[in-house]
Scaffold this active site. Structure first.
Site, short mmCIF file in Angstrom:
data_model
loop_
_atom_site.label_atom_id
_atom_site.label_comp_id
_atom_site.label_asym_id
_atom_site.label_seq_id
_atom_site.Cartn_x
_atom_site.Cartn_y
_atom_site.Cartn_z
N CYS A 1 40.44 37.50 31.56
CA CYS A 1 41.55 37.53 32.91
C CYS A 1 41.56 37.51 34.09
O CYS A 1 42.18 36.86 35.14
CB CYS A 1 42.58 37.84 31.81
SG CYS A 1 41.95 38.96 31.97
N GLY B 1 41.08 35.01 37.43
CA GLY B 1 42.20 34.53 37.68
C GLY B 1 43.32 34.91 38.24
O GLY B 1 44.41 34.57 38.07
N HIS B 2 44.04 35.92 37.87
CA HIS B 2 44.90 37.00 37.25
C HIS B 2 43.96 38.56 38.01
O HIS B 2 44.51 39.84 37.15
CB HIS B 2 45.58 36.99 35.65
CG HIS B 2 46.34 37.76 36.02
ND1 HIS B 2 46.76 38.93 36.20
CD2 HIS B 2 48.06 37.44 36.44
CE1 HIS B 2 48.85 39.17 35.76
NE2 HIS B 2 48.70 37.60 35.42
N PHE B 3 44.40 38.89 39.49
CA PHE B 3 44.38 37.94 40.17
C PHE B 3 42.58 38.18 41.17
O PHE B 3 42.81 39.26 41.34
CB PHE B 3 45.39 38.40 41.19
CG PHE B 3 46.79 38.21 40.39
CD1 PHE B 3 47.67 36.71 40.38
CD2 PHE B 3 47.43 39.40 40.31
CE1 PHE B 3 48.05 36.56 39.78
CE2 PHE B 3 48.84 38.28 38.86
CZ PHE B 3 49.51 37.11 39.71
N ILE C 1 45.07 42.39 37.55
CA ILE C 1 46.00 42.69 36.72
C ILE C 1 45.89 42.46 35.25
O ILE C 1 45.49 41.15 35.26
CB ILE C 1 46.94 42.84 37.17
CG1 ILE C 1 47.12 43.61 38.75
CG2 ILE C 1 48.42 43.61 36.59
CD1 ILE C 1 48.31 43.11 39.53
#
EC number: 4.2.1.59
Length: 148
Positions: free
Chosen positions: A51, A54-56, A61
């Site tokens: 994850c 893309g986050h972030f 996070i």
């Protein structure tokens, strides 16, 4: 009077209880539990979590929905260890209320997952769930699972 030893569940047994697999198996170890009452587990957060791509980018996070999913999986483990299922039955995540996020969960953190049974009625079990990092609340919510 001696204290009872913690009831640990390692990842191999967790995978016999939950259908989830990488990258969505979000409970690394159960540290202790008491059937029908509570469970304490951990999820180690690695910078390699998918994850974080893309986050972030540059500010990783853990998404709140994955914190909630980790709590739901801890809830599922407690349900499987507590209630006897009839052939073909499973526990399904049935609802979430009052979710609150208090601090970010970052790479390198160890997230402690605590779930506690509130009540069980007609195949629906309600729980409170609290995820903490270093004793600080990251997320708290009311969760429900259904036996079907």
């Amino acid at each position: 009077m001696s204290e009872q030893q913690p009831r640990v569940i390692e990842s191999k047994e967790i995978m016999t209880l939950l259908p989830h697999r990488y990258p969505f198996l979000l409970v690394d170890r159960v540290l202790d539990f008491k059937e029908g009452e509570w469970l304490k587990a951990i999820k180690n957060i690695s910078v390699n979590e998918p994850c974080f791509t893309g986050h972030f980018p540059g500010e990783p996070i853990l998404p709140g929905v994955l914190i909630l999913e980790a709590l739901a999986q801890a809830m599922g483990i407690l349900a499987f260890k507590t209630l006897e299922l009839k052939g073909g039955e499973l526990f399904y995540f049935a609802g979430i209320d009052e979710a609150r996020f208090k601090r970010p969960v970052l790479p390198g953190d160890q997230m402690e997952l605590n779930v506690q049974v509130i009540k069980e009625r007609r195949g629906i079990t309600s729980f409170t769930g609290v995820a903490t990092v270093n004793g600080e609340i990251a997320c708290e919510a009311k969760l429900m699972c259904a036996r079907r």
